[in-house]
Structures are given as structure tokens and as C-alpha cells.
Design a protein around this motif. Structure first.
Motif, PDB file in Angstrom:
ATOM      1  N   GLU A   1      -0.801   3.968   6.571  1.00 15.80           N
ATOM      2  CA  GLU A   1      -1.127   4.687   7.813  1.00 15.80           C
ATOM      3  C   GLU A   1      -2.593   4.483   8.181  1.00 15.80           C
ATOM      4  OE1 GLU A   1       0.054   6.808  11.127  1.00 15.80           O
ATOM      5  OE2 GLU A   1       1.290   6.017   9.516  1.00 15.80           O
ATOM      6  N   LEU A   2      -3.470   4.521   7.194  1.00 18.38           N
ATOM      7  CA  LEU A   2      -4.905   4.347   7.439  1.00 18.38           C
ATOM      8  C   LEU A   2      -5.213   2.985   8.062  1.00 18.38           C
ATOM      9  CD1 LEU A   2      -7.881   5.358   7.023  1.00 18.38           C
ATOM     10  CD2 LEU A   2      -7.800   4.122   4.849  1.00 18.38           C
ATOM     11  N   VAL A   3      -4.671   1.913   7.495  1.00 10.05           N
ATOM     12  CA  VAL A   3      -5.030   0.573   7.973  1.00 10.05           C
ATOM     13  C   VAL A   3      -4.303   0.172   9.251  1.00 10.05           C
ATOM     14  CG1 VAL A   3      -5.657  -0.236   5.663  1.00 10.05           C
ATOM     15  CG2 VAL A   3      -3.386  -0.726   6.543  1.00 10.05           C
TER      16      VAL A   3
ATOM     17  N   LEU B   1       0.852  -1.190   0.000  1.00  8.63           N
ATOM     18  CA  LEU B   1       0.000   0.000   0.000  1.00  8.63           C
ATOM     19  C   LEU B   1       0.885   1.235   0.000  1.00  8.63           C
ATOM     20  CD1 LEU B   1      -2.410  -1.087   2.893  1.00  8.63           C
ATOM     21  CD2 LEU B   1      -2.947  -1.139   0.460  1.00  8.63           C
ATOM     22  N   ASN B   2       0.372   2.333  -0.512  1.00 10.97           N
ATOM     23  CA  ASN B   2       1.155   3.562  -0.426  1.00 10.97           C
ATOM     24  C   ASN B   2       1.161   4.063   1.021  1.00 10.97           C
ATOM     25  OD1 ASN B   2      -1.213   5.092   0.074  1.00 10.97           O
ATOM     26  ND2 ASN B   2      -1.449   5.635  -2.078  1.00 10.97           N
ATOM     27  N   ALA B   3       1.921   5.106   1.298  1.00 14.95           N
ATOM     28  CA  ALA B   3       2.077   5.600   2.671  1.00 14.95           C
ATOM     29  C   ALA B   3       0.746   5.991   3.295  1.00 14.95           C
ATOM     30  CB  ALA B   3       3.046   6.778   2.685  1.00 14.95           C
ATOM     31  N   GLU B   4      -0.118   6.646   2.519  1.00 12.58           N
ATOM     32  CA  GLU B   4      -1.413   7.096   3.049  1.00 12.58           C
ATOM     33  C   GLU B   4      -2.265   5.919   3.511  1.00 12.58           C
ATOM     34  OE1 GLU B   4      -5.486   9.369   1.541  1.00 12.58           O
ATOM     35  OE2 GLU B   4      -3.823   9.092   0.140  1.00 12.58           O
TER      36      GLU B   4
ATOM     37  N   TRP C   1       3.872   0.453  18.131  1.00 11.53           N
ATOM     38  CA  TRP C   1       3.937  -0.768  17.339  1.00 11.53           C
ATOM     39  C   TRP C   1       2.517  -1.165  16.960  1.00 11.53           C
ATOM     40  CZ3 TRP C   1       1.488  -5.227  18.945  1.00 11.53           C
ATOM     41  CH2 TRP C   1       1.148  -5.313  20.298  1.00 11.53           C
ATOM     42  N   PHE C   2       2.381  -1.878  15.871  1.00 10.47           N
ATOM     43  CA  PHE C   2       1.088  -2.424  15.494  1.00 10.47           C
ATOM     44  C   PHE C   2       1.284  -3.881  15.104  1.00 10.47           C
ATOM     45  CE2 PHE C   2       2.788  -0.412  11.666  1.00 10.47           C
ATOM     46  CZ  PHE C   2       2.654  -1.403  10.710  1.00 10.47           C
ATOM     47  N   GLY C   3       0.209  -4.647  15.181  1.00  8.21           N
ATOM     48  CA  GLY C   3       0.318  -6.056  14.849  1.00  8.21           C
ATOM     49  C   GLY C   3      -0.971  -6.789  15.113  1.00  8.21           C
ATOM     50  N   HIS C   4      -0.845  -8.092  15.176  1.00  4.86           N
ATOM     51  CA  HIS C   4      -2.017  -8.935  15.401  1.00  4.86           C
ATOM     52  C   HIS C   4      -1.554 -10.274  15.960  1.00  4.86           C
ATOM     53  CE1 HIS C   4      -6.303  -9.723  14.626  1.00  4.86           C
ATOM     54  NE2 HIS C   4      -5.910 -10.979  14.507  1.00  4.86           N
ATOM     55  N   GLY C   5      -2.378 -10.874  16.769  1.00  3.02           N
ATOM     56  CA  GLY C   5      -2.077 -12.180  17.326  1.00  3.02           C
ATOM     57  C   GLY C   5      -3.347 -12.981  17.492  1.00  3.02           C
ATOM     58  N   GLY C   6      -3.174 -14.261  17.697  1.00  2.00           N
ATOM     59  CA  GLY C   6      -4.326 -15.115  17.927  1.00  2.00           C
ATOM     60  C   GLY C   6      -3.923 -16.568  17.963  1.00  2.00           C
TER      61      GLY C   6
END
Length: 124
Positions: free
Chosen positions: A46-48, A40-43, A76-81
Motif C-alpha cells: 500500500e505504501l509504495v 511486500l506485505n500488505a502495509e 489502478w496503479f502502474g508505470h509506463g515509458g
């Protein structure tokens, strides 16, 4: 205690609720492509990845599939499960470029504990 197969609990294919298959190498490639603006581009990146809704635990917010958090003032961003017998956690630090990808063939929260252990020791 003995190990039991969990194959009967697995869906026939991955869905939005889980059931995907990955390796730490796959997660690292995904993270690097996201940080490198190849997906994805920078915009839109950042959105997602920027939190929109409070999670109800701590100061984190939930974005479009990503938890958006800060630890010791570092974002930081991320996901777990996970589910019985499988567990994964991904933490992406956009400021430094660090990525922590942990997977486990143990019940949750094994991968999350491992990634938290590493995160607490990063030189940021």
C-alpha cells in the motif's frame, strides 16, 4: 517510412532511468506477486503504490515508482515509458485483480494507447 535499428540508443544495462528488458509475461508475474503480497506485505505494498505527489495531469498522483490513478471511479496503479522504437505500459487494478501489460517495438505512446483501449473496455 522504413525501420531503423535503435541499438545505438540503448544503454549497456538497465538503469533507474530505463533500459530494462522485459516481456508481458514478466510484467504479469511481477504484478501478480505484488498483488499476492509475495514481494511486500500488505502495509508496504500500500505504501509504495499509493500516490504521494500530484502529477500535474488529471487526478493522478505519483507513488514510489508507480502512478496512482482512477478511471471511472476505479483505482489502478502502474508505470509506463519508452524511447524511439520501444514502449511499455503496465496498469494494475488492485480491486479486481486485472492487469494490463502492453509492450511495443514502436515509438511511444503505442503501448499506452493499447493499454488505454483495453482499460476502457474492462468490465469493472
Amino acid at each position: 517510412m522504413f525501420a531503423r535499428p535503435n541499438t545505438a540508443t540503448l544503454p549497456p544495462r538497465g538503469t533507474s532511468a530505463g533500459g530494462g528488458y522485459s516481456t508481458v509475461e514478466d510484467l504479469l508475474r511481477f504484478s501478480n506477486a505484488l498483488l499476492g503480497r509475495k514481494l511486500l506485505n500488505a502495509e508496504y505494498t500500500e505504501l509504495v503504490t499509493t500516490g504521494k505527489v500530484a502529477t500535474g495531469s488529471g487526478n493522478g498522483k505519483y507513488a514510489y515508482g508507480f502512478g496512482d490513478n482512477a478511471q471511472n471511479g476505479v483505482r489502478w496503479f502502474g508505470h509506463g515509458g519508452g524511447a524511439p522504437g520501444m514502449n511499455g505500459d503496465l496498469k494494475i487494478y488492485p480491486g479486481s485483480g486485472y492487469v494490463i501489460a502492453a509492450i511495443s517495438n514502436l515509438d511511444p505512446p503505442a503501448a499506452g494507447r493499447s493499454s488505454n483501449y483495453i482499460a476502457e473496455r474492462l468490465p469493472i
